[in-house]
Write an enzyme that holds these catalytic residues in place. Sequence first.
Site, PDB file in Angstrom:
ATOM      1  CE1 TYR A  51      -4.348  -1.122  -0.104  1.00 41.21           C
ATOM      2  CE2 TYR A  51      -3.900  -2.464   1.563  1.00 41.21           C
ATOM      3  CZ  TYR A  51      -4.684  -2.317   0.579  1.00 41.21           C
ATOM      4  OH  TYR A  51      -5.875  -2.888   0.346  1.00 41.21           O
ATOM      5  CG  ASN A 114     -12.851  -1.759   1.735  1.00 38.90           C
ATOM      6  OD1 ASN A 114     -11.930  -2.461   2.129  1.00 38.90           O
ATOM      7  ND2 ASN A 114     -12.358  -0.730   1.060  1.00 38.90           N
TER       8      ASN A 114
HETATM    9  O1  CDP Z   1      -9.789  -0.420  -2.182  1.00 38.03           O
HETATM   10  P1  CDP Z   1      -9.881   0.898  -3.229  1.00 38.03           P
HETATM   11  O2  CDP Z   1      -9.123   0.735  -4.649  1.00 38.03           O
HETATM   12  O3  CDP Z   1     -11.529   0.803  -3.571  1.00 38.03           O
HETATM   13  O4  CDP Z   1      -9.618   2.137  -2.753  1.00 38.03           O
HETATM   14  P2  CDP Z   1      -8.367   2.900  -2.399  1.00 38.03           P
HETATM   15  O5  CDP Z   1      -8.707   4.589  -2.476  1.00 38.03           O
HETATM   16  O6  CDP Z   1      -7.173   2.565  -3.230  1.00 38.03           O
HETATM   17  O7  CDP Z   1      -7.734   2.852  -0.743  1.00 38.03           O
HETATM   18  C1  CDP Z   1      -7.224   1.521  -0.338  1.00 38.03           C
HETATM   19  C2  CDP Z   1      -7.989   1.175   0.811  1.00 38.03           C
HETATM   20  O8  CDP Z   1      -7.570   2.120   1.837  1.00 38.03           O
HETATM   21  C3  CDP Z   1      -9.444   0.849   0.954  1.00 38.03           C
HETATM   22  O9  CDP Z   1      -9.958  -0.176   0.292  1.00 38.03           O
HETATM   23  C4  CDP Z   1      -9.543   1.072   2.423  1.00 38.03           C
HETATM   24  O10 CDP Z   1      -9.423  -0.117   2.875  1.00 38.03           O
HETATM   25  C5  CDP Z   1      -8.823   1.984   2.771  1.00 38.03           C
HETATM   26  N1  CDP Z   1      -9.156   3.303   2.898  1.00 38.03           N
HETATM   27  C6  CDP Z   1      -9.506   3.846   4.258  1.00 38.03           C
HETATM   28  O11 CDP Z   1      -9.414   3.372   5.233  1.00 38.03           O
HETATM   29  N2  CDP Z   1     -10.188   5.058   4.514  1.00 38.03           N
HETATM   30  C7  CDP Z   1     -10.470   5.911   3.345  1.00 38.03           C
HETATM   31  N3  CDP Z   1     -10.855   6.995   3.427  1.00 38.03           N
HETATM   32  C8  CDP Z   1      -9.859   5.242   1.904  1.00 38.03           C
HETATM   33  C9  CDP Z   1      -9.579   4.255   1.813  1.00 38.03           C
END
Ligand code: CDP
Length: 140
Positions: A51, A114
């Site tokens: 990440y 999620n």
């Molecule tokens: O997983 P996805 O690509 O939909 O979202 P991302 O924007 O790439 O963010 C990666 C992961 O970070 C998310 O799936 C969530 O588990 C976490 N996240 C979070 O904890 N709080 C946020 N405001 C946005 C993302």
Amino acid sequence: MAIERTFSIIKPDATKRNLTGKINAKFEEAGLRIVAQKRIQMTLEQAGQFYAVHKERPFYGELCEFMVSEPVVVQVLEGEGAILKNREVMGATNPADAEDGTIRKEFALSVGENSVHGSDAPETAAEEIAFFFSGLEIVG
Ligand code: CDP
Ligand code: MG
């Protein structure tokens, strides 16, 4: 559209609640084939590297801690337009915004917990697959 491969993770909140099979059924019903899969316990170092793109975001530390809190299932999914199709099956990052029938709408607990990760583009899909799998482990 071309046959693609994408990278997927069934996250700790889902493995903990014994949802691996239900989530895999969603992928398969959408026409995605699971061509590689293994259950692993991620290390904090792996989670941090995986990440790294989110390093500056306020949720980075919490996200990495969450990803190592329970085993995860890492997967390669294959199919027509697999990258976009998987994003559709997953639903929006925040389950409150996710469409009915999506994995996140049905199973996710919060924006952080999620249930699934899915690659967002061909380049990241290739990188993420190579981060967890050798070519020999992927059997299409
Ligand atoms: O997983 P996805 O690509 O939909 O979202 P991302 O924007 O790439 O963010 C990666 C992961 O970070 C998310 O799936 C969530 O588990 C976490 N996240 C979070 O904890 N709080 C946020 N405001 C946005 C993302
Ligand atoms: Mg993402």
